[in-house]
Design a protein around this motif. Sequence first.
Motif, mmCIF file in Angstrom:
data_model
loop_
_atom_site.group_PDB
_atom_site.id
_atom_site.type_symbol
_atom_site.label_atom_id
_atom_site.label_comp_id
_atom_site.label_asym_id
_atom_site.label_seq_id
_atom_site.Cartn_x
_atom_site.Cartn_y
_atom_site.Cartn_z
ATOM 1 N N PHE A 42 -36.066 53.280 -5.974
ATOM 2 C CA PHE A 42 -35.729 54.133 -7.113
ATOM 3 C C PHE A 42 -36.041 55.568 -6.705
ATOM 4 N N VAL A 43 -35.054 56.450 -6.781
ATOM 5 C CA VAL A 43 -35.235 57.845 -6.384
ATOM 6 C C VAL A 43 -35.807 58.625 -7.561
ATOM 7 N N LEU A 44 -36.961 59.227 -7.355
ATOM 8 C CA LEU A 44 -37.631 59.997 -8.403
ATOM 9 C C LEU A 44 -37.286 61.481 -8.329
ATOM 10 N N VAL A 45 -37.234 62.001 -7.102
ATOM 11 C CA VAL A 45 -36.968 63.421 -6.882
ATOM 12 C C VAL A 45 -36.044 63.569 -5.685
ATOM 13 N N GLY A 46 -35.093 64.492 -5.758
ATOM 14 C CA GLY A 46 -34.250 64.807 -4.619
ATOM 15 C C GLY A 46 -33.089 63.858 -4.414
ATOM 16 N N ARG A 47 -32.529 63.912 -3.196
ATOM 17 C CA ARG A 47 -31.384 63.077 -2.827
ATOM 18 C C ARG A 47 -31.634 62.449 -1.456
ATOM 19 N N VAL A 48 -31.120 61.232 -1.270
ATOM 20 C CA VAL A 48 -31.227 60.540 0.014
ATOM 21 C C VAL A 48 -29.905 59.863 0.332
ATOM 22 N N CYS A 49 -29.736 59.546 1.606
ATOM 23 C CA CYS A 49 -28.615 58.722 2.057
ATOM 24 C C CYS A 49 -29.172 57.364 2.479
ATOM 25 N N LEU A 50 -28.574 56.308 1.977
ATOM 26 C CA LEU A 50 -28.961 54.951 2.353
ATOM 27 C C LEU A 50 -27.813 54.319 3.111
ATOM 28 N N GLN A 51 -28.089 53.840 4.300
ATOM 29 C CA GLN A 51 -27.084 53.171 5.121
ATOM 30 C C GLN A 51 -27.544 51.749 5.389
ATOM 31 N N LEU A 52 -26.974 50.783 4.682
ATOM 32 C CA LEU A 52 -27.249 49.380 4.950
ATOM 33 C C LEU A 52 -26.369 48.914 6.096
ATOM 34 N N ASP A 53 -26.913 48.079 6.954
ATOM 35 C CA ASP A 53 -26.120 47.554 8.064
ATOM 36 C C ASP A 53 -24.878 46.850 7.517
ATOM 37 N N ASP A 64 -31.460 57.233 -9.620
ATOM 38 C CA ASP A 64 -30.621 56.160 -9.092
ATOM 39 C C ASP A 64 -31.483 55.030 -8.538
ATOM 40 N N PHE A 65 -31.002 53.814 -8.718
ATOM 41 C CA PHE A 65 -31.725 52.600 -8.309
ATOM 42 C C PHE A 65 -30.807 51.747 -7.445
ATOM 43 N N VAL A 66 -31.344 51.186 -6.378
ATOM 44 C CA VAL A 66 -30.580 50.273 -5.522
ATOM 45 C C VAL A 66 -31.392 49.014 -5.274
ATOM 46 N N LEU A 67 -30.703 47.884 -5.268
ATOM 47 C CA LEU A 67 -31.336 46.589 -5.015
ATOM 48 C C LEU A 67 -30.479 45.828 -4.020
ATOM 49 N N VAL A 68 -31.124 45.282 -2.982
ATOM 50 C CA VAL A 68 -30.428 44.502 -1.957
ATOM 51 C C VAL A 68 -31.050 43.113 -1.926
#
Length: 301
Positions: A42-53, A64-68
């Motif tokens: 869960f992103v609290l502050v800022g921005r990130v890039c997530l690259q799943l294989d 934003d929240f991501v679950l794998v």
Amino acid sequence: MRDPLSEVISLLRPQTPSSKLAAASGPFRVRREDVTEVFYAFVLVGRVCLQLDGKALLEMGAGDFVLVPAARGFTISSVDPPPASGTTSRPVVGEDGVFRIGPVDGPVDVQQLVGHCSFGSADSELLVSLLPDMVVVRGEQRLGALAGLLRDEARADRPARDVIVQHLLEVLLIEAFRASGQPGGSPGLLQGLADARIGPSLRAMHRAPEQAWTVAQLAREAGLSRSAFYTRFNRIFGVPPMGYLLSWRMTLAKHLLAGGGQGVAEVGARAGYGSVSAFSSAFQREVGCSPMRYARTVAAE
């Protein structure tokens, strides 16, 4: 009777979570390849890039929240500024328990709540296959609140901690899947439940797995012809309707046998078999051992 999504999450038995607060400064890239558990962030502050294989690059912002659900390697990197080619960052835990990435004395550009958990079910591979391979929910603050509660409870030493953690995990997973369950999404249970035609037949199977369902009966529940129903169901789940029903019945049977207190005849009846011999034959064929042997093996573990 609980709905199919609640049943699947409950049978998965999410457990043993680990979660951490991560703060990053400047450009960074963190690579994880040794992933063996469910991953969420869960992103609290800022921005990130997530690259799943094997997946397209995903940019995430605050809220934003991501679950794998299925384990796979991934890379998380900064957006602004982007990391230079070949950059590799190593998180370092501080005295406050927060993992720092980049210069520890630099201003925090990104803050995330990151967690892992495992599934205790012997059928987790089957159950996970019913779910999307990745869930992304944007701007749903209650997911962040749940993730924070889970983090606090997992770190505490309070009575009934394990029970509360398991229930919080179940609620977190259900909320994430429910928020993302839209038509046209990833194949599997959520798309099936969201489909106006397949949803009623899917709920009917879960509501009464002991019923002697036929494709024609399930097609009537869906308001489709047999051929249209068969094609549509197979497209969403990747297996025919009766194949799905058989797998679900075996999953329920194993769950009931592992729980003890019920005989083979009763379990077989609840799984939709009219005789012990029919149930035993089907169980042997699908699981590889008799119901009695399975129950004894689980009890001995």
